[in-house]
Design a protein around this motif. Structure first.
Motif, mmCIF file in Angstrom:
data_model
loop_
_atom_site.group_PDB
_atom_site.id
_atom_site.type_symbol
_atom_site.label_atom_id
_atom_site.label_comp_id
_atom_site.label_asym_id
_atom_site.label_seq_id
_atom_site.Cartn_x
_atom_site.Cartn_y
_atom_site.Cartn_z
ATOM 1 N N LYS A 183 0.418 6.106 10.418
ATOM 2 C CA LYS A 183 -0.732 5.660 11.204
ATOM 3 C C LYS A 183 -1.834 5.138 10.289
ATOM 4 N N VAL A 184 -2.065 5.864 9.192
ATOM 5 C CA VAL A 184 -3.110 5.442 8.253
ATOM 6 C C VAL A 184 -2.786 4.059 7.695
ATOM 7 N N LEU A 185 -1.536 3.851 7.310
ATOM 8 C CA LEU A 185 -1.144 2.555 6.748
ATOM 9 C C LEU A 185 -1.311 1.446 7.783
ATOM 10 N N GLN A 214 -4.812 0.544 8.242
ATOM 11 C CA GLN A 214 -5.339 -0.260 7.140
ATOM 12 C C GLN A 214 -4.655 -1.627 7.043
ATOM 13 N N TYR A 246 4.106 13.837 -0.596
ATOM 14 C CA TYR A 246 4.439 15.094 -1.261
ATOM 15 C C TYR A 246 5.242 16.033 -0.367
ATOM 16 N N ASP A 259 1.249 10.786 10.337
ATOM 17 C CA ASP A 259 -0.133 10.517 9.916
ATOM 18 C C ASP A 259 -0.168 9.416 8.867
ATOM 19 N N ALA A 260 0.738 9.524 7.892
ATOM 20 C CA ALA A 260 0.761 8.538 6.809
ATOM 21 C C ALA A 260 1.031 7.147 7.382
ATOM 22 N N LYS A 288 0.873 -1.182 0.000
ATOM 23 C CA LYS A 288 0.000 0.000 0.000
ATOM 24 C C LYS A 288 0.902 1.221 0.000
ATOM 25 N N ILE A 289 0.745 2.064 -0.998
ATOM 26 C CA ILE A 289 1.673 3.188 -1.152
ATOM 27 C C ILE A 289 0.948 4.507 -0.920
ATOM 28 N N VAL A 290 1.554 5.350 -0.086
ATOM 29 C CA VAL A 290 1.003 6.686 0.160
ATOM 30 C C VAL A 290 2.060 7.714 -0.233
ATOM 31 N N TRP A 291 1.669 8.693 -1.036
ATOM 32 C CA TRP A 291 2.605 9.770 -1.408
ATOM 33 C C TRP A 291 2.398 10.945 -0.468
ATOM 34 N N PRO A 306 1.672 8.807 -9.683
ATOM 35 C CA PRO A 306 1.170 10.136 -10.054
ATOM 36 C C PRO A 306 2.091 10.746 -11.111
#
Lengths: 357, 306
Positions: free
Chosen positions: A201-203, A206, A188, A198-199, A183-186, A356
């Motif tokens: 924690k979200v991962l 999930q 930026y 935050d990123a 699961k990849i979160v950018w 992206p």
């Protein structure tokens, strides 16, 4: 008014004083994207700077400016450094690429070194490390250790360097565990602890129980530690404060030998524009201690993988490999060439989501 | 794409955490601006609060003392701003910017020995029965006290400004300091107190980042939150409840967009990344169509000799 005048005079005097000094010493400037205390990327570059000072002592003077945004501000900072008499300037983030080229044109006598970019000029060298070699080792450990089969990846910007890391980690995670998902979160950003946390924690929320990061601060490590049963890897620096868990290993960027060599070249007058891309073998990429949180057999395999990369037996991008869309990329036994790797803008087969653009 | 991976309860709970630093700093700055002073040093006061709170928590082991220290640290730094702008009549914009730069440097210096240390964790509210309720328990009764303090502060500021004599005086000073002065109110004293309150709130907000949201100390860790809080006050048309709304929107969309990304939603990531800013500005601009305006004396220096 008087105070302003006084300050201005003071600043001019200071400028003159440092200008006069610079004539007997080699002056080396560093432009950093984050604060030197970020505990990651910039921290390691600054360790390289300190190594230069230690090596050359009185013969060298170093200056640095931290937290310089990528963009016009960077150009201003570099110009100021060049005007202040710097002989060699290291610009240490991908986003400084065009500013470095622009400023280098204006100061043909000053040598520039841009990290992780690909544009060179007669007075601009580029240098980078093969972080993807370290990512292969991380991917292997991640694939072996995940129980939820979900690995979270915090990306900074969708640039080739980051995409390469994701691909390399994914290929080796899949080899170790065919069921693993990324699961990849950018984010930026290169450096924003709150956002990085935050990123992470979200991962974790999930379902990820392994977090890989390509951002500069130690915030994801803290978030993982808080969450409990999650493992992470130090990025750019050892991040050993989080040993033995969540941080089970790390990629350490060791810039010191390169910085010393290049400074020496400027002193000797032998500096030339070069492209350097070194990895585990040359020691620019180091794998930090694999802690006891990793089972012994996994650790052994990881070390073996690292050694095979270091002695050139194995290339992390070895075929058969397909691109995400199912088209062929590398045939059996074929390895990726540096040109493709340098401009990598595609995911390998099995990764979900889009890069992206 | 797998939206089922997103747990709405955890989502709401974490957006409240993400919003709290902005909320605290924003409500403090609102009071400052209501008194007619523009303090651009929020970022500097926040980061100073972050390290003061962190250091004291680590040294004493008590997060409560840490938050008190953060408020004191923020207020002390803002005192510098108060002296510059209220006594020495320096330009508020320049002094505020200087305060931010100073705060960033000072905090980096103070934080030298605190990199990589884990602070004692801030206790979460644990009310028997209530905190264990499904959904509501986790969202409403499962946070640390500072988060509730933030919401309580909004209510208190709103009630004070609207219903009390003190609030009326503060607003009078902000609208027309000459008239307030003619009526015998101590303009400089009132403004200094407002600035101190703003500093304390910003300090709390900063400590919330270093003690709860991240939790660790890293140089420059507020990374621009202070500027967002400043903008929020303007977009909220200087109304306390709208600051709360704006902060929750901003924090909310930030967390939601990360969740959507992780769940692999097919919206281009660039749009997701800019969405917190866009949504917050859009909503608050639409709300401010009622022609609320800035305090009339905002940013003007007051000198009693006039």
């Amino acid at each position: 008014m008087k105070l302003t005048k006084l300050l201005a005079t003071g600043a001019v005097a200071l400028g003159l004083a440092t200008g006069a000094w610079a004539q007997d010493k080699t002056k080396v400037g560093f432009v950093y994207v984050g604060p030197v205390g970020d505990g990651g990327w910039t921290y390691e570059h600054d360790k390289g700077r300190q190594a230069v000072e230690k090596e050359f002592g009185d013969k060298v003077e170093t200056v640095f400016v931290e937290s310089v945004p990528e963009g016009p501000d960077a150009e201003r900072v570099m110009t100021q450094m060049a005007l202040d008499g710097a002989d060699l300037i290291f610009t240490t983030s991908f986003g400084y690429m065009d500013p470095t080229i622009n400023v280098a044109k204006k100061f043909p006598d000053v040598k520039f070194e841009h990290a992780t970019g690909y544009k060179t000029a007669p007075n601009v060298s580029v240098y980078s490390a093969r972080f993807y070699e370290g990512r292969a080792v991380q991917g292997h450990i991640a694939g072996k250790m995940t129980e939820s089969n979900i690995v979270g990846y915090i990306g900074s910007y969708p640039i080739p360097e980051v995409v390469r890391g994701i691909n390399s980690a994914f290929i080796h995670a899949r080899k170790a565990n065919p069921d693993v998902q990324f699961k990849i979160v950018w984010a930026y950003t290169w450096f924003d602890p709150a956002k990085e946390a935050d990123a992470a924690k979200v991962l974790i929320e999930q379902g990820a129980d392994v977090i890989l990061q390509h951002t500069d601060s130690t915030a994801p490590q803290a978030a993982a530690q808080d969450a409990g049963n999650v493992i992470t890897f130090g990025q750019a620096s050892d991040m050993s404060e989080y040993k033995p868990k969540p941080r089970v290993s790390s990629i350490i960027d060791n810039w010191a030998p390169y910085y010393i060599a290049r400074t020496q070249a400027v002193m000797d007058g032998t500096w030339e524009s070069t492209s350097t891309w070194d990895g585990i073998r040359e020691g620019m990429v180091e794998i930090g201690e694999i802690t006891d949180a990793v089972p012994a057999d996994v650790k052994e395999e990881a070390v073996a993988l690292m050694n095979s990369i270091a002695n050139g037996e194995y290339h992390p991008f070895t075929g058969p490999l397909k691109k995400q869309d199912g088209s062929d990329w590398l045939a059996e036994g074929e390895t990726a060439d540096d040109g493709t790797l340098a401009g990598m803008n595609f995911y390998v087969e099995g990764l979900e989501g889009e890069i992206p653009q | 794409m797998d939206l089922s991976a997103i747990n709405p309860v955890l989502l709401v709970a974490s957006l409240m955490v993400a919003a709290t630093p902005i909320l605290l700093a924003g409500i403090g700055e609102l009071v400052v601006e209501k008194s007619g002073v523009l303090n651009l040093g929020v970022e500097g006061m926040m980061i100073t609060g972050a390290i003061c709170g962190f250091a004291v928590t680590v040294e004493t082991g008590s997060p409560a003392l840490g938050f008190v220290a953060a408020a004191v640290g923020g207020a002390l730094l803002s005192l510098l701003f108060a002296v510059l702008t209220q006594v020495a009549l320096a330009n508020q914009v320049a002094s505020g910017l200087a305060l931010t730069l100073f705060g960033l440097g000072l905090s980096a210096l103070m934080g030298q020995g605190y990199v990589g240390i884990k602070p004692p964790s801030t206790p979460k509210l644990d009310i028997p029965v209530l905190s264990d309720l499904p959904v509501v328990g986790r969202i409403l009764f499962g946070h640390d006290l500072v988060l509730y303090l933030g919401i309580a502060l909004v209510a208190a500021v709103w009630a004070t400004l609207k219903y009390t004599r003190a609030g009326l005086i503060l607003r009078a000073v902000g609208e027309n300091h000459d008239a307030a002065h003619a009526l015998g109110y101590k303009v400089i004293r009132i403004r200094t107190l407002a600035i101190l309150f703003g500093g304390a709130c910003a300090g709390l907000g900063g400590a919330y980042i270093s003690l709860v949201r991240v939790p660790q100390w890293t140089e420059g860790m507020t990374a621009g939150v202070g500027w967002i809080a400043l903008a929020l006050v303007v977009f909220a048309s200087w109304k306390p409840w709208r600051v709360l709304l704006g902060a929750y929107l901003f924090g909310g969309v930030t967390v939601v967009q990360l969740n959507l990304q992780a769940a692999g939603v097919a919206i281009p990531v660039e749009y997701l990344a800019m969405s917190p800013y866009l949504v917050t500005i859009l909503v608050l601009v639409i709300l401010s169509a009622d022609k609320s305006r800035a305090p009339a004396s905002l940013g003007r220096s007051f000198h009693a000799a006039h």
